[in-house]
Design an enzyme around this catalytic site. Structure first.
Site, PDB file in Angstrom:
ATOM      1  CG  MET A  53      13.953   4.425  -2.438  1.00  0.00           C
ATOM      2  SD  MET A  53      12.434   5.333  -2.778  1.00  0.00           S
ATOM      3  CE  MET A  53      13.105   6.846  -3.407  1.00  0.00           C
ATOM      4  CG  HIS A  89       3.066   7.728  -5.704  1.00  0.00           C
ATOM      5  ND1 HIS A  89       4.426   7.841  -5.914  1.00  0.00           N
ATOM      6  CD2 HIS A  89       2.530   8.940  -5.979  1.00  0.00           C
ATOM      7  CE1 HIS A  89       4.699   9.077  -6.304  1.00  0.00           C
ATOM      8  NE2 HIS A  89       3.574   9.766  -6.345  1.00  0.00           N
TER       9      HIS A  89
HETATM   10  C1  GRF Z   1       5.989   5.921   1.438  1.00  0.00           C
HETATM   11  O1  GRF Z   1       5.628   7.261   1.516  1.00  0.00           O
HETATM   12  C2  GRF Z   1       5.507   5.302   0.151  1.00  0.00           C
HETATM   13  O2  GRF Z   1       4.306   5.850  -0.299  1.00  0.00           O
HETATM   14  C3  GRF Z   1       6.623   5.655  -0.810  1.00  0.00           C
HETATM   15  O3  GRF Z   1       7.791   5.529  -0.044  1.00  0.00           O
HETATM   16  C4  GRF Z   1       7.497   5.736   1.334  1.00  0.00           C
HETATM   17  C5  GRF Z   1       7.964   4.528   2.068  1.00  0.00           C
HETATM   18  O4  GRF Z   1       7.801   4.654   3.453  1.00  0.00           O
HETATM   19  N1  GRF Z   1       6.587   4.817  -1.971  1.00  0.00           N
HETATM   20  P1  GRF Z   1       8.082   3.408   4.381  1.00  0.00           P
HETATM   21  O5  GRF Z   1       9.473   2.905   4.054  1.00  0.00           O
HETATM   22  O6  GRF Z   1       7.032   2.375   4.081  1.00  0.00           O
HETATM   23  O7  GRF Z   1       7.987   3.924   5.785  1.00  0.00           O
END
Ligand code: GRF
Length: 219
Positions: free
Chosen positions: A92, A111
């Site tokens: 993030m 994404h």
């Molecule tokens: C996923 O939906 C991905 O596409 C986005 O963030 C989320 C991460 O999920 N970038 P996780 O931490 O892999 O469960």
């Protein structure tokens, strides 16, 4: 014994749940995850790396005087690990330009929308609000914009009218878990690559995509 291609080293960056990290670990056929880096020492997803004895490097906001310092430390670590590929999986933070330049073509992200539609956050809610009847996920090379880099592949599903944001998120996550390891295994085998700012595919990758219902290339 690992095949030679297991020497293709990948570093994964996460901030939270880590479900994509989990499948990248489980389905690593042609690559090896060298390490997992996180800007959140409490990220639940780190447990998957621990279970798989993958080295973990965490960086805590409180240990740095600014966000830039925190990011500098994170990306210095990623450079130091010298991976062939860096995979963002729910990481993030905005990626600094110098890192994008250094790893251009070797830095990818997943994404939860069919890019170029719905870059940014809250994609599932925005899909519902827009009344779109098709939705899905995208893996793309990272460039200096947010979710704008050359698209590698999409996996989609029909959005049913009764779908809530939560259900849609769950359904798309299942697709993400199919798509991300598929892409990383093909990049590791040199069957997908970036050239002149466009994604290129070996015929093997094209056929495999068809077989799995994965869409490749820019729309
Ligand atoms: C996923 O939906 C991905 O596409 C986005 O963030 C989320 C991460 O999920 N970038 P996780 O931490 O892999 O469960």
């Amino acid at each position: 014994m690992f095949s030679m291609s297991r020497d293709f080293g990948v570093v994964v960056l996460i901030s939270g749940r880590g479900s994509n990290l989990k499948v990248l670990i489980e389905r690593a056929e042609h690559y090896k995850i060298l390490a997992v880096i996180s800007d959140n020492p409490e990220a639940p997803g780190l447990a998957y790396a621990k279970e798989a004895s993958i080295p973990i490097h965490t960086f805590s906001k409180g240990d740095f005087s600014s966000k830039d310092e925190l990011k500098r430390a994170i990306f210095e670590k990623a450079v130091e690990l010298d991976p062939q590929l860096v995979a963002l999986a729910g990481f993030m933070q905005i990626i600094p330009e110098y890192f994008v330049e250094r790893f251009y073509g070797r830095l990818i992200n997943i994404h939860p929308s069919l890019l170029p539609k719905f870059p940014g956050l809250n994609t599932h809610r925005r899909v519902i609000e827009a009344g779109d009847t098709f939705h899905g996920c995208t893996v793309h090379f990272v460039d200096k914009g947010v979710d704008t880099g050359p698209i590698i592949a999409h996996l989609g599903c029909v959005r049913w009218t009764p779908d809530t944001e939560e259900i849609l998120a769950e359904r798309v996550l299942v697709l993400e878990h199919k798509l991300y390891p598929w892409v990383v295994n093909l990049i590791a085998q040199d069957l997908i690559w970036l050239e002149d700012k466009s994604t290129r595919y070996d015929t093997t990758a094209v056929l495999s995509a068809n077989h799995k219902g994965i869409y490749i290339g820019q729309k």
